[in-house]
Write an enzyme that holds these catalytic residues in place. Structure first.
Site, PDB file in Angstrom:
ATOM      1  N   ASN A 118      67.629 -21.879   8.569  1.00 41.69           N
ATOM      2  CA  ASN A 118      66.793 -21.649   7.377  1.00 41.69           C
ATOM      3  C   ASN A 118      65.660 -20.688   7.702  1.00 41.69           C
ATOM      4  OD1 ASN A 118      68.410 -23.642   6.349  1.00 41.69           O
ATOM      5  ND2 ASN A 118      66.723 -24.949   5.684  1.00 41.69           N
ATOM      6  N   ASP A 142      66.848 -34.884   1.415  1.00 43.61           N
ATOM      7  CA  ASP A 142      65.953 -35.120   2.547  1.00 43.61           C
ATOM      8  C   ASP A 142      65.248 -36.455   2.370  1.00 43.61           C
ATOM      9  OD1 ASP A 142      64.108 -35.192   4.530  1.00 43.61           O
ATOM     10  OD2 ASP A 142      63.103 -33.307   4.012  1.00 43.61           O
ATOM     11  N   HIS A 158      58.034 -25.849   9.548  1.00 41.91           N
ATOM     12  CA  HIS A 158      58.034 -24.974   8.376  1.00 41.91           C
ATOM     13  C   HIS A 158      56.789 -24.100   8.397  1.00 41.91           C
ATOM     14  CE1 HIS A 158      60.555 -28.297   6.419  1.00 41.91           C
ATOM     15  NE2 HIS A 158      61.334 -27.242   6.508  1.00 41.91           N
ATOM     16  N   ASP A 204      67.387 -26.682  -1.304  1.00 42.63           N
ATOM     17  CA  ASP A 204      66.626 -26.918  -0.076  1.00 42.63           C
ATOM     18  C   ASP A 204      65.727 -28.143  -0.271  1.00 42.63           C
ATOM     19  OD1 ASP A 204      65.615 -26.326   2.455  1.00 42.63           O
ATOM     20  OD2 ASP A 204      64.079 -24.949   1.682  1.00 42.63           O
ATOM     21  N   GLU A 227      68.958 -34.909   6.579  1.00 38.78           N
ATOM     22  CA  GLU A 227      68.082 -34.646   7.722  1.00 38.78           C
ATOM     23  C   GLU A 227      67.744 -35.921   8.469  1.00 38.78           C
ATOM     24  OE1 GLU A 227      64.701 -32.050   6.981  1.00 38.78           O
ATOM     25  OE2 GLU A 227      63.436 -33.236   8.326  1.00 38.78           O
ATOM     26  N   HIS A 261      65.957 -25.902  10.668  1.00 32.43           N
ATOM     27  CA  HIS A 261      64.951 -25.534   9.659  1.00 32.43           C
ATOM     28  C   HIS A 261      63.782 -24.843  10.347  1.00 32.43           C
ATOM     29  CE1 HIS A 261      66.037 -27.912   5.902  1.00 32.43           C
ATOM     30  NE2 HIS A 261      67.053 -28.071   6.728  1.00 32.43           N
ATOM     31  N   GLY A 262      62.998 -24.117   9.561  1.00 32.81           N
ATOM     32  CA  GLY A 262      61.801 -23.493  10.128  1.00 32.81           C
ATOM     33  C   GLY A 262      62.148 -22.430  11.148  1.00 32.81           C
ATOM     34  N   GLY A 263      63.114 -21.574  10.812  1.00 32.27           N
ATOM     35  CA  GLY A 263      63.643 -20.590  11.767  1.00 32.27           C
ATOM     36  C   GLY A 263      62.805 -19.332  11.930  1.00 32.27           C
ATOM     37  N   THR A 315      59.594 -18.034   5.737  1.00 30.67           N
ATOM     38  CA  THR A 315      58.267 -17.459   5.995  1.00 30.67           C
ATOM     39  C   THR A 315      58.308 -15.995   6.425  1.00 30.67           C
ATOM     40  OG1 THR A 315      57.596 -19.666   6.692  1.00 30.67           O
ATOM     41  CG2 THR A 315      56.102 -17.860   7.235  1.00 30.67           C
TER      42      THR A 315
HETATM   43 ZN   LIG Z   1      63.234 -27.186   5.745  1.00 25.17          ZN
END
Ligand SMILES: [Zn+2]
Length: 289
Positions: free
Chosen positions: A230, A102, A178, A80, A132, A208-210, A233
């Protein structure tokens, strides 16, 4: 079953579901994800951030590989947010089957050049590459990084970027961040932008940051080209919230096999719910034809 990302996501992309990609930073999370995936008969991705690689050490990846190989469902081990060619090479040496480079903070031209170099290296040993374009936001408390302001991915740039680099999957910025959202900054996804990107780009897209997005928005994404979501959290929060509760209530507990099970169960409930939400539940059969 351990496979690479290209093969895993080709099936998801075609059948309109998204595979959850979950961060791990210890063996508890590895077991949470694999057991949830087997119970849900869902493919899954274990992703490890360079910060997490630092915490775990290289030898840990050998265990993750063995666990994924023995899983009854399709699994990928993914780096990641690799920040450099060095990060990527370390991951390949350790046996990851997929890497992210990234370079989204760099100029468009540099992002293309760096991503292209990683594609050349990784593809030579059958490892998939995610890159990305645009920047994903960053919320307080997240160690994953990101920008203060989200720069949305431009659809025409995305098309050029994918053609120039030869990447397998593209992480796009359509409004996620995120970490955990504060109440004054609720996520809202630009689904019209996603549809536009999907119409111009013919590879699977990555969100990202799902964590913490609206369910009805998430369920639109895999109908519009998103094949990997992704998630970190929501799962970590559930795990440590339950562990905190348990330790306060049992303040003399010290045996891991006493402390861990309820935290593991709490995280697993989140992962299983996400598998339902991403429509990956009961999709493992596609891979065993
Ligand atoms: Zn990410």
């Amino acid at each position: 079953m351990l496979m690479n990302m290209k093969d895993l996501l080709a099936v998801a992309y075609k059948n309109q579901f998204a595979v959850g990609s979950f961060n791990v930073a210890n063996s508890e999370f590895v077991r949470v994800i694999i057991e949830a995936a087997e119970e849900k008969n869902a493919p899954a991705i274990i992703q490890i951030h360079p910060n997490e690689v630092e915490l775990l050490g290289d030898d840990f990846i050998t265990y993750v590989r063995e666990a994924c190989r023995n899983a009854s469902v399709p699994m990928v081990i993914h780096l990641d947010h690799g920040g450099s060619v060095e990060d990527v090479m370390r991951a390949i040496r350790n046996g990851f089957t997929s890497v992210m480079i990234d370079a989204s903070h760099a100029s468009f031209e540099d992002n293309i050049a760096i991503s292209k170099e990683v594609v050349k290296l990784a593809h030579s040993v059958n490892v998939s590459v995610e890159a990305e374009l645009g920047t994903i936001g960053s919320n307080e408390g997240s160690s994953e990084g990101g920008a203060d302001e989200i720069l949305y991915t431009d659809a025409d740039d995305a098309k050029t970027f994918v053609e120039e680099t030869g990447i397998d999957t593209l992480a796009i910025a359509i409004g996620t961040s995120h970490g955990q959202y504060k109440h004054d900054r609720q996520p809202e996804l630009k689904l019209d932008l996603l549809a536009e990107i999907n119409s111009k780009v013919d590879i699977p897209l990555v969100l990202h940051g799902g964590s913490d997005n609206k369910d009805e928005e998430i369920s639109q994404t895999y109908l519009n080209g998103v094949a990997k979501i992704n998630l970190s959290t929501d799962m970590k929060n559930a795990f440590f919230k339950e562990m905190r509760r348990f330790l306060v209530e049992n303040d003399t507990a010290y045996e891991p096999d006493v402390i861990m099970p309820s935290a593991r169960k709490a995280a697993q409930e989140v992962v299983k719910k996400k598998m339902d939400l991403f429509n990956s539940t009961n999709q493992a059969h596609h891979y065993f034809k």
